[in-house]
Design a protein around this motif. Structure first.
Motif, PDB file in Angstrom:
ATOM      1  N   PRO A  32       0.828  -1.213   0.000  1.00 56.12           N
ATOM      2  CA  PRO A  32       0.000   0.000   0.000  1.00 56.12           C
ATOM      3  C   PRO A  32       0.864   1.267   0.000  1.00 56.12           C
ATOM      4  N   ALA A  33       0.546   2.174  -0.919  1.00 61.62           N
ATOM      5  CA  ALA A  33       1.352   3.389  -1.072  1.00 61.62           C
ATOM      6  C   ALA A  33       0.495   4.498  -1.668  1.00 61.62           C
ATOM      7  N   PHE A  34       1.053   5.708  -1.594  1.00 65.72           N
ATOM      8  CA  PHE A  34       0.466   6.873  -2.249  1.00 65.72           C
ATOM      9  C   PHE A  34       1.443   7.405  -3.282  1.00 65.72           C
ATOM     10  N   LYS A  35       0.886   7.999  -4.338  1.00 64.48           N
ATOM     11  CA  LYS A  35       1.684   8.764  -5.294  1.00 64.48           C
ATOM     12  C   LYS A  35       1.673  10.201  -4.803  1.00 64.48           C
ATOM     13  N   LEU A  36       2.853  10.802  -4.731  1.00 66.93           N
ATOM     14  CA  LEU A  36       2.967  12.179  -4.267  1.00 66.93           C
ATOM     15  C   LEU A  36       3.594  13.048  -5.347  1.00 66.93           C
ATOM     16  N   LEU A  37       3.163  14.292  -5.413  1.00 68.18           N
ATOM     17  CA  LEU A  37       3.823  15.317  -6.217  1.00 68.18           C
ATOM     18  C   LEU A  37       4.265  16.378  -5.225  1.00 68.18           C
ATOM     19  N   ILE A  38       5.581  16.621  -5.171  1.00 66.17           N
ATOM     20  CA  ILE A  38       6.163  17.477  -4.141  1.00 66.17           C
ATOM     21  C   ILE A  38       6.851  18.665  -4.794  1.00 66.17           C
ATOM     22  N   ASP A  39       6.562  19.859  -4.279  1.00 66.30           N
ATOM     23  CA  ASP A  39       7.157  21.102  -4.776  1.00 66.30           C
ATOM     24  C   ASP A  39       8.416  21.416  -3.969  1.00 66.30           C
ATOM     25  N   PHE A  40       9.568  21.375  -4.645  1.00 66.66           N
ATOM     26  CA  PHE A  40      10.843  21.685  -4.012  1.00 66.66           C
ATOM     27  C   PHE A  40      11.357  23.073  -4.391  1.00 66.66           C
ATOM     28  N   GLY A  41      10.470  23.962  -4.790  1.00 65.78           N
ATOM     29  CA  GLY A  41      10.856  25.329  -5.096  1.00 65.78           C
ATOM     30  C   GLY A  41      11.375  25.487  -6.513  1.00 65.78           C
ATOM     31  N   PRO A  42      11.735  26.737  -6.884  1.00 66.69           N
ATOM     32  CA  PRO A  42      12.068  27.037  -8.280  1.00 66.69           C
ATOM     33  C   PRO A  42      13.336  26.349  -8.801  1.00 66.69           C
ATOM     34  N   ASP A  43      14.313  26.076  -7.952  1.00 65.06           N
ATOM     35  CA  ASP A  43      15.558  25.480  -8.450  1.00 65.06           C
ATOM     36  C   ASP A  43      15.417  23.993  -8.764  1.00 65.06           C
ATOM     37  N   ILE A  44      14.593  23.273  -8.019  1.00 60.58           N
ATOM     38  CA  ILE A  44      14.431  21.828  -8.217  1.00 60.58           C
ATOM     39  C   ILE A  44      13.107  21.519  -8.901  1.00 60.58           C
ATOM     40  N   GLY A  45      12.064  22.242  -8.538  1.00 60.71           N
ATOM     41  CA  GLY A  45      10.758  22.068  -9.170  1.00 60.71           C
ATOM     42  C   GLY A  45       9.916  20.981  -8.542  1.00 60.71           C
ATOM     43  N   LEU A  46       8.944  20.502  -9.314  1.00 55.09           N
ATOM     44  CA  LEU A  46       8.012  19.471  -8.875  1.00 55.09           C
ATOM     45  C   LEU A  46       8.619  18.098  -9.139  1.00 55.09           C
ATOM     46  N   LYS A  47       8.552  17.226  -8.141  1.00 47.74           N
ATOM     47  CA  LYS A  47       9.084  15.864  -8.274  1.00 47.74           C
ATOM     48  C   LYS A  47       8.052  14.865  -7.786  1.00 47.74           C
TER      49      LYS A  47
END
Length: 113
Positions: A32-47
């Motif tokens: 069991p897991a979740f898919k996440l979209l994480i904002d690491f700011g302008p230098d790294i972006g969305l991961k």
């Protein structure tokens, strides 16, 4: 405890803070897991990340939460999801994962020092 490392070894692990902007069930995962979209700011972006954190969290409770993640591991294919960062946590007494978080808000993308 594992083998000792040098400070230089520690510096090679790039741990950053980011804010979860999307969280959804990941039924294709083996555990069991979740898919996440994480904002690491302008230098790294969305991961993207896959996280086995379904015992203590719901997708709704995750959105807006800041988490710590390793951002310099190579991407890993987990079923149909390409996980780009490793979201960090600790096992509780029962083995369920509790997220590693900051106790106060910090700017997305800040590095663990």
């Amino acid at each position: 405890m594992t083998d000792e490392i040098t400070y230089a070894d520690f510096e090679r692990v790039d741990i950053r803070v980011g804010t979860i902007v999307e969280a959804s069930p990941f039924p294709e995962a083996r555990k069991p897991a979740f898919k996440l979209l994480i904002d690491f700011g302008p230098d790294i972006g969305l991961k993207k990340s896959s996280a086995q954190i379904t015992v203590h969290y719901t997708p709704e409770s995750l959105v807006g939460r800041q988490v710590l993640a390793v951002v310099n591991f190579p991407p890993r294919q987990i079923g149909p999801v390409r996980s780009e960062v490793l979201t960090l946590g600790f096992e509780d007494e029962a083995g369920a994962i509790v997220l590693a978080v900051t106790d106060k808000p910090v700017p997305n993308g800040k590095k663990l020092m």
